[in-house]
Design a protein around this motif. Structure first.
Motif, PDB file in Angstrom:
ATOM      1  N   HIS A  29     -64.180 -48.482  36.673  1.00  0.00           N
ATOM      2  CA  HIS A  29     -63.992 -47.644  36.111  1.00  0.00           C
ATOM      3  C   HIS A  29     -62.775 -47.400  35.126  1.00  0.00           C
ATOM      4  CE1 HIS A  29     -63.541 -43.462  35.088  1.00  0.00           C
ATOM      5  NE2 HIS A  29     -62.603 -43.332  35.141  1.00  0.00           N
ATOM      6  N   HIS A 168     -73.070 -38.360  31.163  1.00  0.00           N
ATOM      7  CA  HIS A 168     -72.099 -36.872  31.188  1.00  0.00           C
ATOM      8  C   HIS A 168     -70.821 -37.026  31.354  1.00  0.00           C
ATOM      9  CE1 HIS A 168     -75.113 -33.163  30.958  1.00  0.00           C
ATOM     10  NE2 HIS A 168     -75.691 -34.547  31.733  1.00  0.00           N
ATOM     11  N   ASN A 169     -70.305 -38.032  32.332  1.00  0.00           N
ATOM     12  CA  ASN A 169     -68.953 -38.050  32.697  1.00  0.00           C
ATOM     13  C   ASN A 169     -68.938 -39.330  31.632  1.00  0.00           C
ATOM     14  OD1 ASN A 169     -67.853 -35.627  34.238  1.00  0.00           O
ATOM     15  ND2 ASN A 169     -69.159 -36.437  35.818  1.00  0.00           N
ATOM     16  N   HIS A 188     -68.203 -47.934  33.903  1.00  0.00           N
ATOM     17  CA  HIS A 188     -67.862 -46.652  33.751  1.00  0.00           C
ATOM     18  C   HIS A 188     -66.340 -46.259  32.669  1.00  0.00           C
ATOM     19  CE1 HIS A 188     -67.268 -42.624  33.893  1.00  0.00           C
ATOM     20  NE2 HIS A 188     -68.078 -42.278  33.633  1.00  0.00           N
ATOM     21  N   SER A 190     -64.266 -43.271  31.394  1.00  0.00           N
ATOM     22  CA  SER A 190     -64.213 -41.482  30.511  1.00  0.00           C
ATOM     23  C   SER A 190     -64.241 -41.910  28.903  1.00  0.00           C
ATOM     24  CB  SER A 190     -62.744 -41.301  31.505  1.00  0.00           C
ATOM     25  OG  SER A 190     -63.136 -41.443  32.566  1.00  0.00           O
ATOM     26  N   GLN A 408     -61.215 -34.950  30.206  1.00  0.00           N
ATOM     27  CA  GLN A 408     -62.254 -33.456  30.589  1.00  0.00           C
ATOM     28  C   GLN A 408     -64.079 -34.054  30.765  1.00  0.00           C
ATOM     29  OE1 GLN A 408     -61.789 -32.806  25.577  1.00  0.00           O
ATOM     30  NE2 GLN A 408     -60.009 -31.912  26.604  1.00  0.00           N
ATOM     31  N   ASN A 409     -64.808 -33.299  30.923  1.00  0.00           N
ATOM     32  CA  ASN A 409     -66.249 -33.553  31.261  1.00  0.00           C
ATOM     33  C   ASN A 409     -66.718 -33.382  30.159  1.00  0.00           C
ATOM     34  OD1 ASN A 409     -68.855 -33.316  32.402  1.00  0.00           O
ATOM     35  ND2 ASN A 409     -68.171 -31.883  34.038  1.00  0.00           N
ATOM     36  N   HIS A 410     -67.402 -33.960  29.775  1.00  0.00           N
ATOM     37  CA  HIS A 410     -68.143 -34.276  28.250  1.00  0.00           C
ATOM     38  C   HIS A 410     -69.655 -33.529  28.586  1.00  0.00           C
ATOM     39  CE1 HIS A 410     -64.866 -36.629  26.871  1.00  0.00           C
ATOM     40  NE2 HIS A 410     -65.533 -37.633  28.160  1.00  0.00           N
ATOM     41  N   ALA A 411     -69.285 -32.203  28.931  1.00  0.00           N
ATOM     42  CA  ALA A 411     -70.758 -31.627  29.817  1.00  0.00           C
ATOM     43  C   ALA A 411     -71.553 -30.620  28.105  1.00  0.00           C
ATOM     44  CB  ALA A 411     -70.006 -29.847  30.091  1.00  0.00           C
TER      45      ALA A 411
END
Ligand SMILES: Cc1cc2nc3c(=O)[nH]c(=O)nc-3n(C[C@H](O)[C@H](O)[C@H](O)COP(=O)(O)OP(=O)(O)OC[C@H]3O[C@@H](n4cnc5c(N)ncnc54)[C@H](O)[C@@H]3O)c2cc1C
Length: 417
Positions: A29, A168-169, A188, A190, A408-411
């Protein structure tokens, strides 16, 4: 003998770099993944890491075994890193560059502050071109690497990113190890800063469904007819050139012209190459500042030797009168046939379309958490330190915005991305 020793030294250094690259375990990550460790990528990484602090992971993926390698060739090895007059008109899409950089004085101040606080001293030469005081591009590379290390940036060297997929994340970044075959790995991230330069960005842009404009070399030598004779190969003159298409003047430029046996080169031609297309005519005045009394004196003395290089004069017309040679020197004409591969182009014209990117943060409108910097975007400029200026500044903007976006959650992202 000395050459064999140098080859062995180079091989040993390369083996050492591979060993160091292999020793780095890419974390599963990453907070900010920087794709490309060139000018823009290094500035983005430093800015992001300094903003985030020690507990966050900023990782540069660089396909070469060394980061900042592209900087070494700039400015003939001296690195013309910026310009005292960063006018926006010197860039393609000047309004976009202005929106990102605000004001030309702020643009320059941001770059100089960044480099001053990295420990650089500089000198300003003709036409505002700025160089490190050492006149060595390696000074810039090494101080950037030192600052990156101090900020905790990690380097995944010898890793070529092959695709980036939004989730999503964050993102799944796929890469292969250039020293270990074709096997690919996924991690992964962010946030991602895409800073892979001009030429190789298209594949990654496709994996992100970003549109690119067509690419072509810029700031390069031109091939032409007639081809200059070999007797002129390597001759440099200060000249004025007018680029004409279908009878209309497109662009004019003054500066250094370099005759090559394959065509025309030199800074003046590099700048015109951003606009020139096959079929355009280059009208060249080799004596743009010549005054009447100087011509009269040459006529009186029956020689052009005080005005022109003798081989250039001979090419223009060995048996001509002084007046006829001067008249020809004022109006040489060459038809552009293409760009030459004999001189490395300094930029790639084209890239990811700017209308897909926010001009405040350089974040892709439809892909929250993805930022784009440097030549990967469809921005290029004339010679003089402008291209690197864009790379540094866009890297800083993208790196800072990426650091803010990590938590931030890139929702808002669409499921099918
Ligand atoms: C010979 C030459 C001289 C120049 N001189 C000057 C000058 O004096 N002044 C000036 O302003 N400009 C100069 N330029 C232009 C300037 O170097 C570029 O505009 C600038 O380097 C662009 O920065 P960038 O970070 O966007 O791209 P780059 O510097 O090209 O960096 C991109 C990096 O990404 C890496 N990469 C690419 N694809 C991948 C991938 N898939 N995965 C991982 N890594 C990848 C590359 O290896 C590279 O290190 C010169 C260019 C050349 C070629």
């Amino acid at each position: 003998m000395a050459q064999t020793a140098r080859v062995k030294e180079r091989q040993a250094a390369q083996a050492q770099r591979i060993k160091q690259a292999q020793a780095f375990m890419v974390p599963n990550h990453i907070d900010v993944a920087i794709l490309g460790g060139g000018a823009a990528g290094l500035c983005a990484a430093i800015t992001a890491a300094e903003a985030l602090g020690a507990n966050k992971r900023v990782v540069v993926f660089e396909k070469a075994l060394e980061s900042g390698r592209t900087i070494l060739a700039t400015g003939g090895g001296r690195c013309n890193f910026t310009n005292a007059n960063l006018s926006f008109e010197n860039f393609s899409h000047p309004e976009f560059v202005q929106a990102v950089c605000k004001d030309k004085d702020i643009f320059l101040a941001d770059i100089l502050t960044f480099f001053r606080s990295s420990g650089l001293a500089w000198a300003t030469e003709d036409e505002g071109r700025m160089y490190p005081l050492t006149r060595q591009a390696s000074s810039i590379q090494s101080l950037l690497l030192k600052r990156a290390q101090k900020a905790g940036v990690q380097f995944a060297l010898g890793r070529e990113v092959t695709s980036v997929k939004p989730q999503h994340n964050g993102f799944i970044v796929t890469f292969k190890e250039c020293f270990a075959g074709e096997k690919t790995y996924k991690v992964h991230a962010s946030s991602v800063v895409l800073a892979t330069g001009g030429l190789t960005t298209t594949k990654l842009a496709e994996s992100l469904q970003l549109q690119t404009t067509s690419l072509r070399p810029g700031l390069c030598a031109l091939t032409c007819t007639p081809q200059p004779p070999t007797s002129l190969d390597g001759k440099r003159v200060r000249a004025h050139a007018t680029l004409v298409r279908n009878g209309a003047v497109l662009k004019e430029e003054s500066g250094e012209l370099l005759f090559r046996s394959f065509g025309l080169s030199g800074i003046m031609i590099f700048n015109l190459s951003r606009t020139a297309l096959p079929g355009d005519v280059l009208e060249i005045d080799l004596l743009p500042q010549l005054r009447e009394e100087e011509v009269a004196a040459a006529v009186e003395a029956h020689t052009t030797n005080g005005l022109l290089d003798p081989q250039i004069a001979a090419y223009l017309g060995a048996h001509d009168s002084v007046e006829a040679t001067v008249a020809k020197a004022h109006k040489m004409a060459f038809t552009v046939t293409g760009t030459s591969s004999k001189v490395v182009p300094q930029v790639c014209i084209g890239g990811i379309s700017i209308n897909q990117v926010d001009s405040i943060t350089l974040e892709a409108h439809d892909i929250p958490g993805l930022f784009i910097a440097g030549e990967a975007l469809d921005i290029d400029a004339q010679c003089g330190g402008f291209n690197l200026s864009w790379a540094w500044k866009s890297g800083m903007v993208a790196g800072l915005a990426a650091s803010k976006s990590t938590g931030q959650n890139h929702a808002s992202l669409k499921e099918d991305n």
